[in-house]
Scaffold this active site. Sequence first.
Site, PDB file in Angstrom:
ATOM      1  CB  THR A  34      50.003  43.223  38.409  1.00  0.00           C
ATOM      2  OG1 THR A  34      50.410  44.018  37.305  1.00  0.00           O
ATOM      3  CG2 THR A  34      49.383  41.933  37.917  1.00  0.00           C
ATOM      4  CG  PHE A  41      43.881  34.808  36.858  1.00  0.00           C
ATOM      5  CD1 PHE A  41      43.189  34.132  37.837  1.00  0.00           C
ATOM      6  CD2 PHE A  41      43.446  36.074  36.501  1.00  0.00           C
ATOM      7  CE1 PHE A  41      42.073  34.682  38.446  1.00  0.00           C
ATOM      8  CE2 PHE A  41      42.340  36.648  37.094  1.00  0.00           C
ATOM      9  CZ  PHE A  41      41.651  35.947  38.068  1.00  0.00           C
ATOM     10  CD  GLN A 110      39.607  39.042  29.971  1.00  0.00           C
ATOM     11  OE1 GLN A 110      39.733  37.856  29.751  1.00  0.00           O
ATOM     12  NE2 GLN A 110      40.551  39.914  29.652  1.00  0.00           N
ATOM     13  CG  ASP A 113      40.013  44.845  40.087  1.00  0.00           C
ATOM     14  OD1 ASP A 113      39.267  45.604  39.434  1.00  0.00           O
ATOM     15  OD2 ASP A 113      41.160  44.536  39.694  1.00  0.00           O
ATOM     16  CG  HIS A 130      35.267  37.135  33.710  1.00  0.00           C
ATOM     17  ND1 HIS A 130      36.608  36.851  33.562  1.00  0.00           N
ATOM     18  CD2 HIS A 130      34.698  36.771  32.534  1.00  0.00           C
ATOM     19  CE1 HIS A 130      36.830  36.356  32.354  1.00  0.00           C
ATOM     20  NE2 HIS A 130      35.690  36.302  31.709  1.00  0.00           N
ATOM     21  CB  CYS A 138      20.733  32.314  46.792  1.00  0.00           C
ATOM     22  SG  CYS A 138      19.980  30.679  46.622  1.00  0.00           S
ATOM     23  CB  CYS A 163      20.187  30.480  50.222  1.00  0.00           C
ATOM     24  SG  CYS A 163      19.059  31.859  50.136  1.00  0.00           S
ATOM     25  CB  SER A 205      47.233  36.002  28.972  1.00  0.00           C
ATOM     26  OG  SER A 205      46.045  35.411  29.463  1.00  0.00           O
TER      27      SER A 205
HETATM   28  N1  APR Z   1      51.482  45.710  32.802  1.00  0.00           N
HETATM   29  C1  APR Z   1      51.222  45.077  31.629  1.00  0.00           C
HETATM   30  N2  APR Z   1      50.953  43.771  31.553  1.00  0.00           N
HETATM   31  C2  APR Z   1      50.948  43.067  32.710  1.00  0.00           C
HETATM   32  C3  APR Z   1      51.234  43.663  33.959  1.00  0.00           C
HETATM   33  C4  APR Z   1      51.501  45.048  33.985  1.00  0.00           C
HETATM   34  N3  APR Z   1      51.775  45.698  35.109  1.00  0.00           N
HETATM   35  N4  APR Z   1      51.155  42.691  34.917  1.00  0.00           N
HETATM   36  C5  APR Z   1      50.853  41.551  34.286  1.00  0.00           C
HETATM   37  N5  APR Z   1      50.713  41.774  32.954  1.00  0.00           N
HETATM   38  C6  APR Z   1      50.299  40.831  31.909  1.00  0.00           C
HETATM   39  C7  APR Z   1      50.949  39.470  32.008  1.00  0.00           C
HETATM   40  O1  APR Z   1      52.085  39.436  31.174  1.00  0.00           O
HETATM   41  C8  APR Z   1      49.844  38.530  31.499  1.00  0.00           C
HETATM   42  O2  APR Z   1      50.029  38.168  30.140  1.00  0.00           O
HETATM   43  O3  APR Z   1      48.921  40.622  32.095  1.00  0.00           O
HETATM   44  C9  APR Z   1      48.556  39.354  31.616  1.00  0.00           C
HETATM   45  C10 APR Z   1      47.555  38.763  32.581  1.00  0.00           C
HETATM   46  O4  APR Z   1      47.070  37.567  32.047  1.00  0.00           O
HETATM   47  P1  APR Z   1      46.209  36.552  32.919  1.00  0.00           P
HETATM   48  O5  APR Z   1      46.884  36.284  34.204  1.00  0.00           O
HETATM   49  O6  APR Z   1      45.921  35.396  32.049  1.00  0.00           O
HETATM   50  O7  APR Z   1      44.885  37.393  33.253  1.00  0.00           O
HETATM   51  P2  APR Z   1      43.627  37.646  32.314  1.00  0.00           P
HETATM   52  O8  APR Z   1      43.986  37.745  30.888  1.00  0.00           O
HETATM   53  O9  APR Z   1      42.855  38.755  32.923  1.00  0.00           O
HETATM   54  O10 APR Z   1      42.825  36.305  32.540  1.00  0.00           O
HETATM   55  C11 APR Z   1      41.547  36.189  31.991  1.00  0.00           C
HETATM   56  O11 APR Z   1      41.243  34.111  33.094  1.00  0.00           O
HETATM   57  O12 APR Z   1      41.167  32.507  34.750  1.00  0.00           O
HETATM   58  C12 APR Z   1      40.763  33.661  34.328  1.00  0.00           C
HETATM   59  O13 APR Z   1      38.729  34.446  35.064  1.00  0.00           O
HETATM   60  C13 APR Z   1      40.106  34.720  35.080  1.00  0.00           C
HETATM   61  O14 APR Z   1      39.404  36.886  34.314  1.00  0.00           O
HETATM   62  C14 APR Z   1      40.460  35.942  34.273  1.00  0.00           C
HETATM   63  C15 APR Z   1      40.667  35.380  32.875  1.00  0.00           C
END
Ligand code: APR
Length: 264
Positions: A34, A41, A110, A113, A130, A138, A163, A205
């Site tokens: 981020t 997400f 996960q 990027d 992922h 394809c 494809c 998360s």
């Molecule tokens: N520093 C620390 N924590 C952060 C920061 C930051 N700068 N920015 C966001 N976060 C935390 C948020 O508090 C959140 O709990 O990162 C977490 C991101 O959680 P998700 O959005 O659920 O992302 P992720 O855990 O990678 O999701 C897993 O779910 O749908 C999918 O396939 C998608 O790979 C993804 C998977």
Amino acid sequence: MPMKPEVAQEVQPLARWMRDSKNMVVFTGAGISTESGIPDFRSPGGIWERFDPEEMTYQKFLSSSKSRRMYWELYYECWQTFQKVEPNRAHAALATLEKRYQKIRAVITQNIDGLHQKAGSDPEKVLELHGNMWGVTCLQCGYSYPWQEIFSLLERKVTPPGCAECGGLIKPATISFGQALPEDAISRAQLHSVQADVFVTIGTSLMVHPAAMLPELAKQGGAKLVIINRDPTPLDGRADLVLRYNAGDTMSAVLEQLERRTAQ
Ligand code: APR
């Protein structure tokens, strides 16, 4: 934003465990990226606020043209953003820990990027659970397309056709809900997790299975579990240390502490 003074204090146990570690494993999620400008997400403003995850399953991709259109819309947006972003301090700190201190056995991610590799982490050590968004394949014959080719169609508002080789459906080389994880990456990730002596999650998360079971495996194997995440996670109660700060600040502070400790 200046770093909170308590961060330097609170990372000390982690810096100590890292210094003594022989087998450290890191597990990252969208939150590590981020600070590079990529939304996660599930935070406010996150991707699942604007795109319905129920429409993004593998089964829907196969069966519904509406879901496929939505999927390509998301990928168009992602390619637009992701091609401009750079790794941040947290990615860089992990690459330094690996290269300068030989501290990292594996970076399990996960994320799709590619920012760990761009920051200098050894691609052999990065396990992408992922998949990776820098490719389109394809689903029927496996033929690969450069993402730019599909991106330029989307720029012209053309829905990607079947494809060219076999007429099958083409899809970005990432894993959707309901799609099997890449076997090699997940089995290596499980092995690394069980063998870890320190297991650090950063910016995830921990809500998505089966990836979220890795910290549990590490714990069962005797690792110290450290969770670095801005918001609470379901595994906080299992962790030896929880750091609720930004990944960039936290990883910079850890690196600084480690540098000090190894200089002593
Ligand atoms: N520093 C620390 N924590 C952060 C920061 C930051 N700068 N920015 C966001 N976060 C935390 C948020 O508090 C959140 O709990 O990162 C977490 C991101 O959680 P998700 O959005 O659920 O992302 P992720 O855990 O990678 O999701 C897993 O779910 O749908 C999918 O396939 C998608 O790979 C993804 C998977």
